[in-house]
Design a protein around this motif. Structure first.
Motif, PDB file in Angstrom:
ATOM      1  N   CYS A  20       0.828  -1.212   0.000  1.00  0.00           N
ATOM      2  CA  CYS A  20       0.000   0.000   0.000  1.00  0.00           C
ATOM      3  C   CYS A  20       0.859   1.257   0.000  1.00  0.00           C
ATOM      4  O   CYS A  20       0.561   2.220  -0.716  1.00  0.00           O
ATOM      5  CB  CYS A  20      -0.929   0.011   1.218  1.00  0.00           C
ATOM      6  SG  CYS A  20      -2.381  -1.042   1.030  1.00  0.00           S
ATOM      7  N   ALA A  55      -4.807   4.109   0.074  1.00  0.00           N
ATOM      8  CA  ALA A  55      -3.724   3.166   0.375  1.00  0.00           C
ATOM      9  C   ALA A  55      -2.989   3.558   1.653  1.00  0.00           C
ATOM     10  O   ALA A  55      -2.679   2.696   2.481  1.00  0.00           O
ATOM     11  CB  ALA A  55      -2.749   3.082  -0.793  1.00  0.00           C
ATOM     12  N   CYS A  76     -10.151   0.061  -0.835  1.00  0.00           N
ATOM     13  CA  CYS A  76      -8.797   0.386  -1.276  1.00  0.00           C
ATOM     14  C   CYS A  76      -8.447  -0.425  -2.526  1.00  0.00           C
ATOM     15  O   CYS A  76      -7.943   0.121  -3.505  1.00  0.00           O
ATOM     16  CB  CYS A  76      -7.802   0.121  -0.145  1.00  0.00           C
ATOM     17  SG  CYS A  76      -6.116   0.627  -0.512  1.00  0.00           S
ATOM     18  N   ALA A 105      -0.571  -4.415  -4.660  1.00  0.00           N
ATOM     19  CA  ALA A 105      -1.365  -3.850  -3.565  1.00  0.00           C
ATOM     20  C   ALA A 105      -2.820  -4.293  -3.678  1.00  0.00           C
ATOM     21  O   ALA A 105      -3.461  -4.595  -2.664  1.00  0.00           O
ATOM     22  CB  ALA A 105      -1.261  -2.330  -3.556  1.00  0.00           C
ATOM     23  N   CYS A 109      -4.575  -6.324  -0.691  1.00  0.00           N
ATOM     24  CA  CYS A 109      -5.768  -5.694  -0.096  1.00  0.00           C
ATOM     25  C   CYS A 109      -6.970  -6.626  -0.198  1.00  0.00           C
ATOM     26  O   CYS A 109      -7.769  -6.737   0.740  1.00  0.00           O
ATOM     27  CB  CYS A 109      -6.076  -4.361  -0.761  1.00  0.00           C
ATOM     28  SG  CYS A 109      -4.954  -3.026  -0.284  1.00  0.00           S
TER      29      CYS A 109
END
Length: 115
Positions: A20, A55, A76, A105, A109
């Motif tokens: 992130c 993020a 996110c 990411a 996530c």
């Protein structure tokens, strides 16, 4: 490393925090560089700024073991994925780098959202 000192942060959380923060850096750079590219980059700039903010917020929520981090993880991931799709459409180096960085990411996530 500071992340290794966080008692509740297992390897999966550490990887997501790292991803992130890297995504946020790429998005901030891309948004800033897009300012010099003209009005046609407005959507890219907006998406990059949203993705960077989400993020970093998600990384902060994970670091403090917030009960909301799993909920935020899905939002996110969605923002990062939309940003990556937008950046892929542009030939600028900063957009291409952003599009390359964000999928890691997004993946971590989504894993966090599944918890």
């Amino acid at each position: 490393m500071a992340l290794q000192q966080i008692d509740h942060a297992d390897e999966e959380i550490r990887a997501c925090i790292d991803n992130c923060l890297e995504a946020a850096q790429a998005c901030e750079w891309c948004a800033d560089a897009c300012l010099d590219e003209g009005e046609e980059m407005a959507r890219c700039i907006r998406l990059c700024r949203d993705a960077a903010d989400l993020a970093t917020l998600h990384a902060r929520f994970m670091a403090r073991n917030s009960g909301y981090h799993a909920d935020l993880a899905g939002v996110c991931a969605d923002a990062l994925e939309e940003c990556a799709e937008e950046c892929e459409q542009h030939e600028h180096d900063h957009c291409q780098l952003c599009a390359e960085v964000l999928p890691d990411a997004v993946e971590t996530c989504r894993e966090m959202a599944a918890h």
